[in-house]
Every structure is written in structure tokens, then in C-alpha cells.
Design a protein around this motif. Structure first.
Motif, short mmCIF file in Angstrom:
data_model
loop_
_atom_site.label_atom_id
_atom_site.label_comp_id
_atom_site.label_asym_id
_atom_site.label_seq_id
_atom_site.Cartn_x
_atom_site.Cartn_y
_atom_site.Cartn_z
N VAL A 79 0.86 -1.18 0.00
CA VAL A 79 0.00 0.00 0.00
C VAL A 79 0.89 1.23 0.00
O VAL A 79 1.73 1.40 0.88
N PRO A 114 0.94 5.69 -1.06
CA PRO A 114 0.01 6.82 -1.18
C PRO A 114 -0.63 6.89 -2.56
O PRO A 114 -0.04 6.47 -3.56
N PRO A 115 -1.89 7.42 -2.63
CA PRO A 115 -2.57 7.55 -3.91
C PRO A 115 -1.71 8.32 -4.92
O PRO A 115 -0.96 9.21 -4.56
N ASP A 156 -10.55 -1.48 -1.13
CA ASP A 156 -9.40 -2.12 -0.48
C ASP A 156 -9.91 -3.28 0.36
O ASP A 156 -10.53 -3.08 1.40
N ASP A 216 -7.26 -3.90 3.95
CA ASP A 216 -7.34 -3.08 5.16
C ASP A 216 -8.66 -2.31 5.14
O ASP A 216 -8.77 -1.28 4.46
N SER A 242 -8.93 1.50 5.19
CA SER A 242 -8.56 2.30 4.02
C SER A 242 -9.78 2.75 3.23
O SER A 242 -9.69 3.58 2.35
N ASN A 243 -10.94 2.15 3.53
CA ASN A 243 -12.19 2.50 2.88
C ASN A 243 -13.00 3.38 3.83
O ASN A 243 -13.24 3.00 4.97
N LEU A 248 -8.32 4.91 0.09
CA LEU A 248 -6.96 5.45 0.12
C LEU A 248 -6.90 6.87 -0.45
O LEU A 248 -6.01 7.21 -1.23
#
Length: 143
Positions: A17, A19-20, A78, A81, A84-85, A139
Motif C-alpha cells: 500500500v 500513497p494515492p 481495499d 485493510d 482504508s475505505n 486510500l
């Protein structure tokens, strides 16, 4: 971060994972106890596709109440995790009463997810009402 999925005697599986909108090559280091182990090679990352929201189920036809469980169905969530949503409610100020958004935005903390579903439970005060737009953010990337 690389979220652990499974651990075997000679194998560690994880979901990377970053960063976007991050692209490029990455090196990984695995910490085992107090020792760092460099993983040979590089890993290429590409931006995640945005989440796509296809349907929402779980509320009564008259609207959601505190404690309702919502199930968002779509893709690109996601599944590794759940934190993360995020589900977000946005006010719809141009709606005439009784449909205009009133009070504070309802919350819906996520407690489960897969790549195609996100599950949360509505938390709202009695005085909060009206229509609210729902968005799923994965994310940092909105649906």
C-alpha cells in the motif's frame, strides 16, 4: 506499507500500500524481530483505479436510521485493510424541504471490506435528517 496476508516458514505474502497517485520503483525491507532484511529486486507501483460504486443496500425505503448496516457494492475497494475505505455523506443543499440535508452528516464507520464490497453501520443523531449523498473513499481516492 505492506500489509501482511500470510506467513509461512519460508514465505511472507503482503499487499503493498503506497500513497494515492504514487508511481515508481520501490525497494522493500522486511523487519523480523529487530533485524532488517532487504528484499532483492524492485517493485513497480501504479496508481489505483478509482473506486466504482454500483449499489448501496441496507436502509429502509423511508431512509436510514441509526444502527442500519449498509453494504456498498462495486469494485476497486481495499479488501486488505478495511480502514482504508471510508464512507462519507455530503449535504445536498439545493433540495427543497423535507429532502434538504439538516443537522450533522451521518457517519458510517467501516467494519468490513473486500475488493467488491464495503460494510459500515450508520451512526446518526435523531435530529439529523433529509437527503445526503454517499461517497466511498479508498486510500484518498473518491468514488
Amino acid at each position: 506499507q505492506c500489509h501482511g496476508l500470510s506467513v509461512y516458514d519460508s514465505q511472507f505474502e503482503c499487499a503493498l500500500v503506497v500513497p494515492p497517485e504514487t508511481m515508481g520503483s520501490w525497494r522493500l525491507t522486511l523487519r523480523v524481530g529487530v533485524n532488517d532484511v532487504d528484499i532483492p529486486g524492485t517493485f513497480i507501483t501504479v496508481p489505483l483505479p478509482p473506486p466504482v460504486l454500483q449499489s448501496v443496500t441496507g436502509c429502509q425505503p423511508t431512509g436510514c436510521v441509526d444502527g442500519d448496516m449498509l453494504v456498498f457494492t462495486g469494485r476497486n475497494f481495499d479488501g486488505v485493510d478495511p480502514t482504508s475505505n471510508l464512507s462519507r455523506a455530503a449535504a445536498l443543499p439545493d433540495r427543497p424541504p423535507p429532502h434538504s440535508s439538516t443537522g450533522s452528516a451521518p457517519r458510517c464507520p467501516v467494519h468490513g471490506s473486500t475488493p467488491t464490497t464495503v460494510v459500515c453501520t450508520v451512526s446518526k443523531a435523531e435530529e439529523d435528517g433529509g437527503d445526503w449523498a454517499l461517497v466511498v473513499v479508498v486510500l484518498g481516492v473518491p468514488s
